[in-house]
Motif scaffolding. Structure first.
Motif, PDB file in Angstrom:
ATOM      1  N   LYS A 146       0.851  -1.191   0.009  1.00  0.00           N
ATOM      2  CA  LYS A 146       0.046  -0.072  -0.045  1.00  0.00           C
ATOM      3  C   LYS A 146       0.907   1.373  -0.060  1.00  0.00           C
ATOM      4  O   LYS A 146       1.929   1.338   0.733  1.00  0.00           O
ATOM      5  N   ILE A 147       0.785   2.146  -0.921  1.00  0.00           N
ATOM      6  CA  ILE A 147       1.342   3.369  -0.943  1.00  0.00           C
ATOM      7  C   ILE A 147       0.872   4.472   0.159  1.00  0.00           C
ATOM      8  O   ILE A 147      -0.273   4.496  -0.118  1.00  0.00           O
ATOM      9  N   LEU A 148       1.570   4.607   1.115  1.00  0.00           N
ATOM     10  CA  LEU A 148       1.186   5.433   2.176  1.00  0.00           C
ATOM     11  C   LEU A 148       1.435   6.905   1.701  1.00  0.00           C
ATOM     12  O   LEU A 148       0.484   7.880   2.202  1.00  0.00           O
ATOM     13  N   SER A 149       2.355   7.422   1.181  1.00  0.00           N
ATOM     14  CA  SER A 149       2.600   8.441   0.666  1.00  0.00           C
ATOM     15  C   SER A 149       3.593   8.727  -0.487  1.00  0.00           C
ATOM     16  O   SER A 149       4.443   7.960  -0.604  1.00  0.00           O
ATOM     17  N   LYS A 150       3.486   9.866  -1.460  1.00  0.00           N
ATOM     18  CA  LYS A 150       4.521  10.124  -2.496  1.00  0.00           C
ATOM     19  C   LYS A 150       4.638  11.794  -2.742  1.00  0.00           C
ATOM     20  O   LYS A 150       3.577  12.384  -2.807  1.00  0.00           O
ATOM     21  N   GLN A 151       5.754  12.087  -2.111  1.00  0.00           N
ATOM     22  CA  GLN A 151       6.033  13.562  -2.247  1.00  0.00           C
ATOM     23  C   GLN A 151       7.109  13.790  -3.157  1.00  0.00           C
ATOM     24  O   GLN A 151       8.214  13.231  -3.158  1.00  0.00           O
ATOM     25  N   SER A 152       7.014  15.180  -3.950  1.00  0.00           N
ATOM     26  CA  SER A 152       7.903  15.128  -4.749  1.00  0.00           C
ATOM     27  C   SER A 152       9.131  15.984  -4.009  1.00  0.00           C
ATOM     28  O   SER A 152       8.728  16.719  -3.073  1.00  0.00           O
TER      29      SER A 152
ATOM     30  N   SER B  45       6.603   6.424   0.575  1.00  0.00           N
ATOM     31  CA  SER B  45       6.449   5.535   1.870  1.00  0.00           C
ATOM     32  C   SER B  45       5.649   4.537   1.354  1.00  0.00           C
ATOM     33  O   SER B  45       4.598   4.746   0.985  1.00  0.00           O
ATOM     34  N   VAL B  46       5.863   3.404   1.665  1.00  0.00           N
ATOM     35  CA  VAL B  46       5.099   2.190   1.376  1.00  0.00           C
ATOM     36  C   VAL B  46       4.928   1.078   2.491  1.00  0.00           C
ATOM     37  O   VAL B  46       5.919   0.989   3.322  1.00  0.00           O
ATOM     38  N   GLU B  47       3.828   0.635   2.824  1.00  0.00           N
ATOM     39  CA  GLU B  47       3.501  -0.382   3.657  1.00  0.00           C
ATOM     40  C   GLU B  47       3.656  -1.852   2.988  1.00  0.00           C
ATOM     41  O   GLU B  47       2.876  -2.152   2.023  1.00  0.00           O
TER      42      GLU B  47
ATOM     43  N   TYR C   5      11.247  -7.109  -5.227  1.00  0.00           N
ATOM     44  CA  TYR C   5       9.726  -6.373  -5.004  1.00  0.00           C
ATOM     45  C   TYR C   5       9.918  -4.925  -5.182  1.00  0.00           C
ATOM     46  O   TYR C   5       9.182  -4.381  -5.654  1.00  0.00           O
ATOM     47  N   LEU C   6      10.672  -4.232  -4.269  1.00  0.00           N
ATOM     48  CA  LEU C   6      10.837  -2.883  -4.192  1.00  0.00           C
ATOM     49  C   LEU C   6      11.126  -2.193  -5.607  1.00  0.00           C
ATOM     50  O   LEU C   6      10.668  -1.087  -5.868  1.00  0.00           O
ATOM     51  N   ASN C   7      12.036  -3.045  -6.492  1.00  0.00           N
ATOM     52  CA  ASN C   7      12.499  -2.271  -7.559  1.00  0.00           C
ATOM     53  C   ASN C   7      11.376  -2.501  -8.756  1.00  0.00           C
ATOM     54  O   ASN C   7      11.281  -1.692  -9.626  1.00  0.00           O
ATOM     55  N   PHE C   8      10.680  -3.590  -8.794  1.00  0.00           N
ATOM     56  CA  PHE C   8       9.766  -3.838  -9.902  1.00  0.00           C
ATOM     57  C   PHE C   8       8.184  -4.007  -9.600  1.00  0.00           C
ATOM     58  O   PHE C   8       7.662  -4.133 -10.390  1.00  0.00           O
ATOM     59  N   ASN C   9       7.582  -4.089  -8.377  1.00  0.00           N
ATOM     60  CA  ASN C   9       6.389  -4.203  -8.059  1.00  0.00           C
ATOM     61  C   ASN C   9       5.629  -3.107  -7.384  1.00  0.00           C
ATOM     62  O   ASN C   9       4.511  -3.398  -6.968  1.00  0.00           O
ATOM     63  N   LEU C  10       6.164  -2.160  -7.245  1.00  0.00           N
ATOM     64  CA  LEU C  10       5.208  -0.885  -6.795  1.00  0.00           C
ATOM     65  C   LEU C  10       4.391  -0.309  -7.749  1.00  0.00           C
ATOM     66  O   LEU C  10       3.625   0.608  -7.176  1.00  0.00           O
ATOM     67  N   ASN C  11       4.290  -0.437  -8.748  1.00  0.00           N
ATOM     68  CA  ASN C  11       3.329   0.191  -9.896  1.00  0.00           C
ATOM     69  C   ASN C  11       3.411   1.749  -9.666  1.00  0.00           C
ATOM     70  O   ASN C  11       2.290   2.437  -9.666  1.00  0.00           O
ATOM     71  N   LEU C  12       4.502   2.137  -9.807  1.00  0.00           N
ATOM     72  CA  LEU C  12       4.816   3.572  -9.756  1.00  0.00           C
ATOM     73  C   LEU C  12       5.027   4.423 -11.154  1.00  0.00           C
ATOM     74  O   LEU C  12       5.658   5.201 -11.291  1.00  0.00           O
TER      75      LEU C  12
ATOM     76  N   VAL D 131       8.617   1.153   4.532  1.00  0.00           N
ATOM     77  CA  VAL D 131       9.576   1.307   4.074  1.00  0.00           C
ATOM     78  C   VAL D 131       9.647   2.654   3.148  1.00  0.00           C
ATOM     79  O   VAL D 131       8.445   2.909   2.547  1.00  0.00           O
ATOM     80  N   THR D 132      10.646   3.396   3.390  1.00  0.00           N
ATOM     81  CA  THR D 132      10.649   4.992   2.996  1.00  0.00           C
ATOM     82  C   THR D 132      11.758   4.932   1.770  1.00  0.00           C
ATOM     83  O   THR D 132      13.050   4.672   2.240  1.00  0.00           O
ATOM     84  N   LEU D 133      11.425   5.290   0.562  1.00  0.00           N
ATOM     85  CA  LEU D 133      12.304   5.165  -0.472  1.00  0.00           C
ATOM     86  C   LEU D 133      12.322   6.786  -1.156  1.00  0.00           C
ATOM     87  O   LEU D 133      11.292   7.364  -1.086  1.00  0.00           O
ATOM     88  N   ARG D 134      13.621   6.788  -1.799  1.00  0.00           N
ATOM     89  CA  ARG D 134      13.906   8.119  -2.548  1.00  0.00           C
ATOM     90  C   ARG D 134      14.046   7.368  -3.949  1.00  0.00           C
ATOM     91  O   ARG D 134      14.950   6.427  -4.254  1.00  0.00           O
ATOM     92  N   ILE D 135      12.884   8.099  -4.960  1.00  0.00           N
ATOM     93  CA  ILE D 135      12.979   7.353  -6.408  1.00  0.00           C
ATOM     94  C   ILE D 135      13.063   8.269  -7.398  1.00  0.00           C
ATOM     95  O   ILE D 135      12.907   9.557  -6.786  1.00  0.00           O
ATOM     96  N   VAL D 136      13.495   8.218  -8.536  1.00  0.00           N
ATOM     97  CA  VAL D 136      13.706   8.929  -9.451  1.00  0.00           C
ATOM     98  C   VAL D 136      12.670   8.514 -10.579  1.00  0.00           C
ATOM     99  O   VAL D 136      12.749   7.360 -10.958  1.00  0.00           O
ATOM    100  N   THR D 137      11.956   9.231 -11.290  1.00  0.00           N
ATOM    101  CA  THR D 137      11.253   8.892 -12.406  1.00  0.00           C
ATOM    102  C   THR D 137      11.548   9.442 -13.686  1.00  0.00           C
ATOM    103  O   THR D 137      12.387  10.298 -13.848  1.00  0.00           O
TER     104      THR D 137
END
Length: 81
Positions: A4-10, A19-21, A52-59, A75-81
């Motif tokens: 479950k995506i809890l938050s996504k902040q730029s 943040s992902v649960e 899982y974190l690299n390929f399955n978050l549907n972001l 888990v809280t991640l910093r990602i680049v799109t």
């Protein structure tokens, strides 16, 4: 496993803090999450979590810049799109 995506902040420059649960379906997945958090995960458990974190978050198309923190199943991640 599900999540479950809890938050996504730029945070600028096409980067986001997400943040992902993690929602394990099996005891093995729950154990892997716990062991990786405690830095006791086997190579297979770490690979499972990384994949899982690299390929399955549907972001959409994203890459993990770094894992900021893990507290239990959160888990809280910093990602680049």
């Amino acid at each position: 496993m599900k999540h479950k995506i809890l938050s996504k902040q730029s945070v600028g420059n096409s980067q986001y803090e997400v943040s992902v649960e993690l929602l394990p379906d099996t005891q093995a997945e729950a154990t892997a999450i716990r062991n990786v958090q405690q830095a006791e995960g086997s190579e297979q458990e770490r690979a499972f979590m990384d994949n899982y974190l690299n390929f399955n978050l549907n972001l959409g198309s994203y890459s993990i810049v770094r894992i900021m923190k893990q507290q239990g199943r959160h888990v809280t991640l910093r990602i680049v799109t």
